[in-house]
Motif scaffolding. Structure first.
Motif, PDB file in Angstrom:
ATOM      1  N   ASN A  58       0.914  -1.217   0.103  1.00  0.00           N
ATOM      2  CA  ASN A  58      -0.110   0.005   0.071  1.00  0.00           C
ATOM      3  C   ASN A  58       0.813   1.289   0.064  1.00  0.00           C
ATOM      4  OD1 ASN A  58      -2.601   1.103   0.016  1.00  0.00           O
ATOM      5  ND2 ASN A  58      -2.021   1.602   2.222  1.00  0.00           N
ATOM      6  N   SER A  59       1.836   1.212   0.701  1.00  0.00           N
ATOM      7  CA  SER A  59       2.940   2.460   0.743  1.00  0.00           C
ATOM      8  C   SER A  59       3.531   2.488  -0.343  1.00  0.00           C
ATOM      9  CB  SER A  59       3.748   2.494   1.839  1.00  0.00           C
ATOM     10  OG  SER A  59       4.664   1.251   1.724  1.00  0.00           O
ATOM     11  N   PHE A  60       3.657   1.742  -1.472  1.00  0.00           N
ATOM     12  CA  PHE A  60       4.272   1.831  -2.832  1.00  0.00           C
ATOM     13  C   PHE A  60       3.607   2.792  -3.538  1.00  0.00           C
ATOM     14  CE2 PHE A  60       6.494  -1.913  -5.029  1.00  0.00           C
ATOM     15  CZ  PHE A  60       7.237  -2.211  -3.960  1.00  0.00           C
ATOM     16  N   VAL A  87      10.681   3.091  -0.476  1.00  0.00           N
ATOM     17  CA  VAL A  87      12.040   3.058  -1.112  1.00  0.00           C
ATOM     18  C   VAL A  87      11.975   2.275  -2.200  1.00  0.00           C
ATOM     19  CG1 VAL A  87      14.125   2.111  -0.234  1.00  0.00           C
ATOM     20  CG2 VAL A  87      12.933   3.533   1.350  1.00  0.00           C
ATOM     21  N   ALA A  88      11.471   0.930  -1.914  1.00  0.00           N
ATOM     22  CA  ALA A  88      11.340  -0.198  -3.020  1.00  0.00           C
ATOM     23  C   ALA A  88      10.558   0.381  -4.297  1.00  0.00           C
ATOM     24  CB  ALA A  88      10.586  -1.508  -2.455  1.00  0.00           C
ATOM     25  N   ALA A  89       9.397   1.081  -3.980  1.00  0.00           N
ATOM     26  CA  ALA A  89       8.683   1.599  -5.111  1.00  0.00           C
ATOM     27  C   ALA A  89       9.395   2.263  -6.069  1.00  0.00           C
ATOM     28  CB  ALA A  89       7.421   2.445  -4.639  1.00  0.00           C
ATOM     29  N   GLY A  90      10.282   3.265  -5.731  1.00  0.00           N
ATOM     30  CA  GLY A  90      11.111   4.019  -6.692  1.00  0.00           C
ATOM     31  C   GLY A  90      11.816   3.264  -7.524  1.00  0.00           C
ATOM     32  N   ALA A  91      12.524   2.197  -6.949  1.00  0.00           N
ATOM     33  CA  ALA A  91      13.524   1.523  -7.408  1.00  0.00           C
ATOM     34  C   ALA A  91      12.474   0.421  -8.800  1.00  0.00           C
ATOM     35  CB  ALA A  91      14.230   0.471  -6.808  1.00  0.00           C
ATOM     36  N   VAL A  92      11.575   0.166  -8.435  1.00  0.00           N
ATOM     37  CA  VAL A  92      10.688  -0.804  -9.171  1.00  0.00           C
ATOM     38  C   VAL A  92      10.373   0.104 -10.427  1.00  0.00           C
ATOM     39  CG1 VAL A  92       8.345  -1.956  -9.610  1.00  0.00           C
ATOM     40  CG2 VAL A  92       9.899  -2.457  -7.450  1.00  0.00           C
ATOM     41  N   ILE A  95       2.584  -5.871  -7.701  1.00  0.00           N
ATOM     42  CA  ILE A  95       3.422  -6.304  -6.358  1.00  0.00           C
ATOM     43  C   ILE A  95       2.374  -5.826  -5.147  1.00  0.00           C
ATOM     44  CG2 ILE A  95       5.085  -5.633  -4.918  1.00  0.00           C
ATOM     45  CD1 ILE A  95       6.889  -5.177  -7.382  1.00  0.00           C
ATOM     46  N   ALA A  96       1.743  -4.691  -5.532  1.00  0.00           N
ATOM     47  CA  ALA A  96       0.891  -4.213  -4.384  1.00  0.00           C
ATOM     48  C   ALA A  96      -0.200  -5.169  -4.386  1.00  0.00           C
ATOM     49  CB  ALA A  96       0.326  -2.872  -4.459  1.00  0.00           C
ATOM     50  N   THR A  97      -0.952  -5.596  -5.353  1.00  0.00           N
ATOM     51  CA  THR A  97      -2.088  -6.842  -5.392  1.00  0.00           C
ATOM     52  C   THR A  97      -1.632  -7.857  -4.500  1.00  0.00           C
ATOM     53  OG1 THR A  97      -2.729  -5.689  -7.632  1.00  0.00           O
ATOM     54  CG2 THR A  97      -3.508  -8.003  -6.713  1.00  0.00           C
TER      55      THR A  97
END
Length: 432
Positions: free
Chosen positions: A33-35, A168-173, A199-201
């Motif tokens: 969700n924080s993604f 942090v991970a979202a930006g990289a993805v 990924i969020a799903t």
């Protein structure tokens, strides 16, 4: 396999296996969700999204999309908490919320208009409202007065780890896309945005599966179903003017306003301190770092030494650590001040939930604890609005205002909240 892994990690935290499973599920859900906190503004600004703007600027649309989530989440929590009390069901409400979250995360793959993003984010806010008060109520009901603070600390620690790791991970993805996925004999190209939505799903589905298989509702919750729970504004015992739970809700609101006013000041802070954006990221995350390391030990300490001293001193520490941010001249000093706010927050939140849990009548944990979880969400939403308005007067004004709120909160705790542990202390329950 999953159960053995969870049991190994849980041993380090020594809590009820259902509390640990729920905390771990919230960690997985929190990551996904924080993604979206990072991804949605980028997605709105991309050429993938278009359609009618209803006369609004792109920046305003981003603000609406992000704020709707927090606003609806907070507004609905008292209703979902009370409904879960009257139905005598926690697990069912958590599963409903996780199902809604998984569905809306997946539907982002097909959202190509501004309006669809607004609708999906609003639905996510409502979905989270089914999860937050009911999961905290479940933690409360699986604990005793002798281990409630520790259980709340563990739950909040895992939730915050997920919340902190996601952005942090979202930006990289997003930056690493597109990705080529082999499906059978063909290859499918997936953009960075689509990868984050998938990924969020997946994380929401993992959380749903964990709750479905590892969590059960306490028998006491089912027995108390059918009532009309409520939280009166005045103290029902007549010892003070305000209900202690309402007082703790107000203190939590003031605390989160003081912490979240920093969120919208990135450009101003960077220019004032002549620092790079990396420093701001470290300063912003300092609060979460302190929370992750301190929630569990402080929660456990509140089981031994009492709730009220930690809450009161946390609000006292919040005052100078907030005020000084308006006057510091170096990046390191700002980082230290934010870290101090994190210490204050850890001293307030888990013991507050534990104290409110001590006071909650049997079967009414959802209604009682939703006061604090709602205040937490409203504080996060109001803080950036307040700082955006006041910073135009002078940089220090938002921090002076928030420090004043911390002072009022400390005074309310000092005069309206009494210790509960000495009345309800019991031997901590053994982890199952």
């Amino acid at each position: 396999m999953l159960r053995s892994v969870l049991q190994s990690i849980r041993a380090a935290f020594t809590v009820d296996r259902r509390v640990f499973a729920l905390a771990f599920a919230r960690l997985a859900d929190g990551i996904g969700n924080s993604f979206l906190i990072i991804v949605i503004p980028l997605y709105v600004a991309s050429d993938v999204v278009g359609g009618r703007t209803f006369g609004l600027e792109e920046a305003m649309i981003i603000g609406i999309v992000l704020s709707l989530y927090g606003l609806l989440n907070s507004l609905f929590q008292p209703f979902t908490g009370r409904l879960s009390d009257s139905r005598g069901a926690r697990k069912r409400f958590i599963l409903l919320g996780l199902g809604g979250l998984a569905t809306t995360n997946f539907l982002y793959l097909f959202a190509g208009s501004y309006l669809s993003l607004v609708v999906l984010r609003a639905l996510q806010g409502v979905s989270i409202a089914f999860i937050v008060p009911t999961s905290v109520a479940l933690v409360n009901e699986l604990a005793t007065a002798g281990d409630r603070g520790g259980n709340m600390g563990v739950y909040n620690t895992f939730r915050l780890v997920g919340f902190g790791a996601g952005p942090v991970a979202a930006g990289a993805v997003v930056a690493g896309g597109p990705y080529d996925l082999a499906l059978g004999g063909s290859t499918v190209s997936v953009s960075g945005f689509e990868a984050t939505f998938l990924i969020a799903t997946l994380t929401a589905l993992v959380s749903l599966a964990m709750v479905a298989t590892l969590i059960t509702d306490p028998e006491g919750t089912k027995r108390q179903a059918g009532g009309t729970p409520s939280v009166p504004f005045t103290d029902p015992r007549g010892d003070n003017v305000l209900n202690p739970v309402i007082t703790l809700g107000i203190a939590t609101l003031f605390m989160m306003i003081a912490i979240s006013i920093f969120a919208t000041l990135q450009n101003t802070v960077n220019a004032r301190l002549d620092q790079a954006s990396t420093w701001f990221g470290l300063q912003f995350s300092a609060f979460v770092i302190a929370q992750i390391f301190l929630q569990t030990p402080i929660g456990r300490a509140s089981d031994r030494f009492g709730r009220r001293p930690f809450i009161l001193w946390g609000m006292v520490i919040l005052l100078p650590t907030t005020l000084v941010q308006g006057f510091v001249q170096t990046s390191l000093a700002m980082f230290a001040a934010r870290l101090g706010q994190g210490v204050a927050g850890a001293m307030v939140f888990a013991p507050s939930l534990a104290l409110a849990g001590d006071l909650a009548p049997e079967g009414e944990s959802g209604t009682t604890l939703s006061v604090l979880t709602m205040a937490f969400g409203f504080g996060i939403a109001l803080g950036p609005l307040i700082s955006g308005f006041l910073v135009g007067i002078d940089f220090a004004i938002p921090f002076v205002f928030a420090a004043g709120l911390a002072l009022v909160g400390a005074a309310l705790v000092a005069t309206q909240v009494e210790e509960t542990l000495e009345e309800n202390v019991s031997t901590p329950s053994a982890a199952e």
